[in-house]
Design an enzyme around this catalytic site. Sequence first.
Site, PDB file in Angstrom:
ATOM      1  N   CYS A   8       0.823  -1.217   0.000  1.00 26.26           N
ATOM      2  CA  CYS A   8       0.000   0.000   0.000  1.00 26.26           C
ATOM      3  C   CYS A   8       0.853   1.261   0.000  1.00 26.26           C
ATOM      4  CB  CYS A   8      -0.929   0.003   1.208  1.00 26.26           C
ATOM      5  SG  CYS A   8      -0.065  -0.149   2.793  1.00 26.26           S
ATOM      6  N   GLN A   9       2.102   1.158  -0.426  1.00 24.89           N
ATOM      7  CA  GLN A   9       3.003   2.307  -0.334  1.00 24.89           C
ATOM      8  C   GLN A   9       2.579   3.483  -1.209  1.00 24.89           C
ATOM      9  OE1 GLN A   9       3.882  -0.846  -0.829  1.00 24.89           O
ATOM     10  NE2 GLN A   9       5.804  -1.383   0.176  1.00 24.89           N
TER      11      GLN A   9
END
Length: 317
Positions: free
Chosen positions: A76-77
Amino acid sequence: MKIKKPKVISLFSGAGGLDLGFKNAGFDIVWANDFDKDACNTYTHNIGSHIVCGSIEDIDSNEIPEADIIIGGFPCQGFSQANLLRFADDERNKLYLEFLRVVKDKKPKLFFAENVSGILSLAKGEAIKKIENDFSLAGYSVKKKLFNVADYGVPQSRKRVIIVGVRKDLNIDYDFPIATHTSPSKAKKEQLLPWVSISKALEDIPDADDADHGLLNHDYSKYKITNRNFTGHRKTDPEKPSPTILARGNGKGGVCAIQHPKNHRRMSVRESATIQTFPKSFEFFGSLTSCYRQVGNAVPVKFAEQLALALKNKIGE
């Protein structure tokens, strides 16, 4: 509608902690995928040869079998405030979009997505709203919950978010499992079991320096112990659940193993895997760093099993 032996597709499977939990609960894992060769070797040896090793971006949905459930965790960066308007253009979001793509194409009855607790606050909460909206538009009713797996008998303080989607045309209402454990100070009052401490979890693990310990993967990092207030360097309290088992590094270094409860060395891969509730017979393949990373990336098996059992009560035999 009742179905027998629900079929599961697993994405971003890693060594298979989530998969093993579902398998233990009586689910049939029919297809799995990961790009890490060591993790795939570990998975094949311990769980089954149904894992396909390679990038999910290169796998057409038609190559994936039909199933009742899709499980997995996605990075989810790329969910930043600045990038939400250019979401699809951010390379870091490709894997999330692949998870979404497979759910849209295969239309399972449910999906389970696991992620770090920080996903709830990313982009000031807008990221999780986008995720929920994406899956709602795909035809799913979505619910989420932040868990500390220590509340479910795992000897580790590990906070993770579980996102569950149920296809809107189905009459299924998934209920998250109820906690079985809590802090010792609250256990009696709340009529729950006290958290399992790290020393209790490791009490029957012989010392890694014993030549005849007879355990798989009972090797440990010689990385120096400095006992300073920094991730991976803090002293371990033997009377509490373990700190979160870490998975930093990319196979070329960087993993920092948690200290043993005696604080005389780092925990071995086997000890770390025990904290992640893998059975002692579960063997990890690859370098020491790779094995640590596989363990740290996994969903604790015991917690995964409880997630699955809560679902089986709804759609199982």
